[in-house]
Design a protein around this motif. Structure first.
Motif, short mmCIF file in Angstrom:
data_model
loop_
_atom_site.label_atom_id
_atom_site.label_comp_id
_atom_site.label_asym_id
_atom_site.label_seq_id
_atom_site.Cartn_x
_atom_site.Cartn_y
_atom_site.Cartn_z
N TRP A 1 0.82 -1.21 0.00
CA TRP A 1 0.00 0.00 0.00
C TRP A 1 0.85 1.26 0.00
O TRP A 1 1.83 1.36 0.73
N LYS A 2 0.44 2.26 -0.78
CA LYS A 2 0.98 3.62 -0.68
C LYS A 2 0.11 4.31 0.35
O LYS A 2 -1.11 4.40 0.20
N ARG A 3 0.72 4.81 1.40
CA ARG A 3 -0.02 5.44 2.50
C ARG A 3 -0.20 6.93 2.21
O ARG A 3 0.76 7.63 1.94
N HIS A 4 -1.45 7.38 2.26
CA HIS A 4 -1.79 8.79 2.07
C HIS A 4 -2.77 9.20 3.15
O HIS A 4 -3.57 8.39 3.61
N LYS A 5 -2.73 10.48 3.52
CA LYS A 5 -3.67 10.98 4.53
C LYS A 5 -5.11 10.83 4.08
O LYS A 5 -6.01 10.64 4.88
N THR A 6 -5.33 10.91 2.79
CA THR A 6 -6.70 10.80 2.25
C THR A 6 -7.14 9.36 2.06
O THR A 6 -8.29 9.11 1.72
N GLY A 7 -6.25 8.42 2.26
CA GLY A 7 -6.59 7.00 2.11
C GLY A 7 -5.47 6.24 1.42
O GLY A 7 -4.66 6.82 0.71
N ASP A 8 -5.43 4.97 1.66
CA ASP A 8 -4.38 4.12 1.09
C ASP A 8 -4.72 3.75 -0.35
O ASP A 8 -5.88 3.56 -0.70
N ILE A 9 -3.67 3.62 -1.15
CA ILE A 9 -3.82 3.21 -2.53
C ILE A 9 -2.95 1.97 -2.74
O ILE A 9 -1.76 1.99 -2.43
N ARG A 10 -3.57 0.92 -3.25
CA ARG A 10 -2.83 -0.32 -3.49
C ARG A 10 -1.88 -0.11 -4.66
O ARG A 10 -2.25 0.41 -5.70
N ARG A 11 -0.62 -0.51 -4.46
CA ARG A 11 0.35 -0.46 -5.55
C ARG A 11 -0.02 -1.50 -6.61
O ARG A 11 -0.57 -2.55 -6.27
N THR A 12 0.37 -1.25 -7.84
CA THR A 12 0.21 -2.28 -8.86
C THR A 12 1.19 -3.39 -8.52
O THR A 12 2.16 -3.19 -7.76
#
Length: 175
Positions: free
Chosen positions: A43-54
């Motif tokens: 996961w890429k961690r962001h304050k607005t929410g996590d985004i799964r890496r490809t």
């Protein structure tokens, strides 16, 4: 300063609540080696929410860690994409703590996160809380036997640890 003859590439695996992150942090300080959580590779961690890496991004990130001089990688993952880490590790620590201990730690962690005593990489919700019990049961029933089947070829590098005191054979840890 690194300790003489201490492994420089360590992979820690275990179920939710087994103590992986705590041990990784302690060894990181003791051995002066950076540690990485596999969840943060996924996961890429962001304050607005996590985004799964490809898958490509995830694999590239893991490869960059593995190709460094020293590392401690910790996580519950034992899927094929993680196999290079097990292959390159000098020591694979399998935390095989009691189920009752893991359940207690899951509850304690959730309470501490809700009370903001402990930081988390995710928003602690009741849904995640119950998923942790499900993941714990799945790891015990499927993940653990699967790990030993898939990675038994590295058994000469295994340290199966039931209690932290057992690590004294490998490291000098504070009580």
């Amino acid at each position: 300063m690194q300790r003489k003859n201490a492994p420089k590439k360590i992979h820690i695996i275990g179920s939710v609540g087994s103590g992986k992150t705590t041990l990784a942090k302690e060894l990181s300080l003791l051995l002066n080696i950076p540690y990485y959580e596999l969840d943060n590779v996924v996961w890429k961690r962001h304050k607005t929410g996590d985004i799964r890496r490809t898958e490509e991004e995830r694999d590239k990130y893991l490869t960059s860690i593995i190709n460094s001089d020293s590392w401690i990688i910790e996580g519950v993952h034992n899927e094929d994409w993680v196999s290079p880490s097990f292959h390159h590790a000098q020591l694979i620590i399998f935390l095989d703590t009691k189920n009752s201990t893991r359940i207690y730690r899951i509850i304690k962690r959730f309470m501490f996160q809700i009370l903001r005593i402990e930081k988390s990489n995710y928003t602690p919700t009741i849904k995640i809380f119950f998923k942790m019990f499900k993941w714990n049961r799945y790891f015990e029933q499927v993940g653990k036997p699967d790990f030993f089947t898939k990675y038994g070829k590295y058994s000469d590098k295994f340290a199966v640890i039931h209690h932290k005191k057992s690590l004294k054979n490998y490291f000098t840890l504070e009580p």
